[in-house]
Design an enzyme around this catalytic site. Structure first.
Site, PDB file in Angstrom:
ATOM      1  N   GLY A  38       0.760  -1.239   0.000  1.00  0.00           N
ATOM      2  CA  GLY A  38       0.000   0.000   0.000  1.00  0.00           C
ATOM      3  C   GLY A  38       0.786   1.282   0.000  1.00  0.00           C
ATOM      4  O   GLY A  38       0.342   2.286  -0.544  1.00  0.00           O
ATOM      5  N   GLU A  86       3.470   4.292   6.245  1.00  0.00           N
ATOM      6  CA  GLU A  86       2.281   3.490   5.956  1.00  0.00           C
ATOM      7  C   GLU A  86       1.329   4.288   5.070  1.00  0.00           C
ATOM      8  O   GLU A  86       1.311   5.512   5.109  1.00  0.00           O
ATOM      9  CB  GLU A  86       1.549   3.160   7.266  1.00  0.00           C
ATOM     10  CG  GLU A  86       2.197   2.068   8.074  1.00  0.00           C
ATOM     11  CD  GLU A  86       1.676   0.692   7.686  1.00  0.00           C
ATOM     12  OE1 GLU A  86       1.286   0.501   6.521  1.00  0.00           O
ATOM     13  OE2 GLU A  86       1.664  -0.175   8.557  1.00  0.00           O
ATOM     14  N   ASP A 132      -5.063   1.795  10.914  1.00  0.00           N
ATOM     15  CA  ASP A 132      -6.389   1.673  11.538  1.00  0.00           C
ATOM     16  C   ASP A 132      -6.237   1.024  12.907  1.00  0.00           C
ATOM     17  O   ASP A 132      -6.021   1.722  13.880  1.00  0.00           O
ATOM     18  CB  ASP A 132      -7.406   0.990  10.623  1.00  0.00           C
ATOM     19  CG  ASP A 132      -6.909  -0.279   9.962  1.00  0.00           C
ATOM     20  OD1 ASP A 132      -6.024  -0.958  10.510  1.00  0.00           O
ATOM     21  OD2 ASP A 132      -7.432  -0.613   8.893  1.00  0.00           O
ATOM     22  N   PHE A 181     -13.948   1.931   4.979  1.00  0.00           N
ATOM     23  CA  PHE A 181     -13.033   1.250   4.072  1.00  0.00           C
ATOM     24  C   PHE A 181     -12.802   2.116   2.843  1.00  0.00           C
ATOM     25  O   PHE A 181     -13.758   2.594   2.222  1.00  0.00           O
ATOM     26  CB  PHE A 181     -13.597  -0.118   3.659  1.00  0.00           C
ATOM     27  CG  PHE A 181     -12.611  -0.936   2.893  1.00  0.00           C
ATOM     28  CD1 PHE A 181     -11.607  -1.622   3.547  1.00  0.00           C
ATOM     29  CD2 PHE A 181     -12.672  -0.988   1.511  1.00  0.00           C
ATOM     30  CE1 PHE A 181     -10.670  -2.366   2.842  1.00  0.00           C
ATOM     31  CE2 PHE A 181     -11.751  -1.730   0.790  1.00  0.00           C
ATOM     32  CZ  PHE A 181     -10.742  -2.417   1.451  1.00  0.00           C
ATOM     33  N   ILE A 182     -11.522   2.338   2.511  1.00  0.00           N
ATOM     34  CA  ILE A 182     -11.178   3.187   1.371  1.00  0.00           C
ATOM     35  C   ILE A 182     -10.248   2.463   0.402  1.00  0.00           C
ATOM     36  O   ILE A 182      -9.537   1.531   0.786  1.00  0.00           O
ATOM     37  CB  ILE A 182     -10.546   4.532   1.818  1.00  0.00           C
ATOM     38  CG1 ILE A 182      -9.258   4.308   2.628  1.00  0.00           C
ATOM     39  CG2 ILE A 182     -11.556   5.356   2.617  1.00  0.00           C
ATOM     40  CD1 ILE A 182      -8.507   5.594   2.970  1.00  0.00           C
ATOM     41  N   ARG A 184      -5.433   0.195  -6.455  1.00  0.00           N
ATOM     42  CA  ARG A 184      -4.198   0.836  -5.979  1.00  0.00           C
ATOM     43  C   ARG A 184      -3.728   1.976  -6.886  1.00  0.00           C
ATOM     44  O   ARG A 184      -3.116   2.917  -6.423  1.00  0.00           O
ATOM     45  CB  ARG A 184      -3.056  -0.185  -5.876  1.00  0.00           C
ATOM     46  CG  ARG A 184      -3.208  -1.182  -4.769  1.00  0.00           C
ATOM     47  CD  ARG A 184      -1.911  -1.983  -4.598  1.00  0.00           C
ATOM     48  NE  ARG A 184      -2.110  -3.163  -3.784  1.00  0.00           N
ATOM     49  CZ  ARG A 184      -2.141  -3.182  -2.463  1.00  0.00           C
ATOM     50  NH1 ARG A 184      -2.018  -2.059  -1.796  1.00  0.00           N
ATOM     51  NH2 ARG A 184      -2.301  -4.307  -1.808  1.00  0.00           N
TER      52      ARG A 184
END
Length: 176
Positions: A46, A100, A104, A153-154, A166
């Protein structure tokens, strides 16, 4: 609106807002590290876009490397973190900034803190573009936060839903 696999996502954060947040984070980091050369460690998959664009704004001397961790399946955290790819740099006695895409629950933060403590890093700092304070369950300080978001949630800008999304320059949230 976009569709990824079986889910629909709606626009949430623009690429301009992301650039602004990264620019601010880089300025704060440059102020903090003006007398040393930190190692920025991107957490794959990510963080690849976050770290790349953050480095465009960071004006100090630094090194860059990556590690790969996994803690998600679909839209849910597994609450278990696996290290899939190790480090290729020596961190003993060095300041490490772990970058990051999103923090969460903090499970990955906790696992990374333990890994770098074991590797004798002098200081371990955490930077994240997106932070979900409602979901965060750890006592570890997140030193650099780009954007605080609700516990939704994204996808986009490095974040995915089962491998898709992505590459999107903007961020989308799961439609309700």
């Amino acid at each position: 609106m976009i569709h990824l696999h079986d889910k629909t996502f709606v626009p949430f954060i623009s690429s301009e807002e992301i650039d602004f947040a990264l620019s601010n984070m880089a300025k704060k980091m440059a102020d903090d590290f003006f007398e040393e050369t930190p190692i920025f460690i991107g957490v794959l998959n990510g963080s690849f876009m976050v770290l790349s664009d953050l480095m465009k704004y960071y004006r100090g001397m630094c090194e860059v490397s990556f590690t790969k961790m996994a803690s998600y399946e679909g839209t849910q955290s597994t609450n278990q973190v696996k290290q899939l790819l190790g480090l290729d740099v020596e961190v003993t006695g060095r300041t490490v900034v772990i970058v990051e895409d999103i923090v969460d629950t903090g499970q990955t933060v906790e696992a990374l803190k333990a890994i770098f403590k074991e590797k004798n890093a002098k200081h371990v700092k955490f930077a994240t573009l997106f932070f979900k304070p409602e979901a965060y369950t750890k006592d570890i300080k997140i030193d650099y936060v780009g954007i605080r978001i609700p516990n939704k949630f994204i996808v986009g800008y490095g974040l995915d839903y089962d491998g898709l999304g992505r590459n999107l320059p903007d961020v989308y949230q799961l439609a309700e």
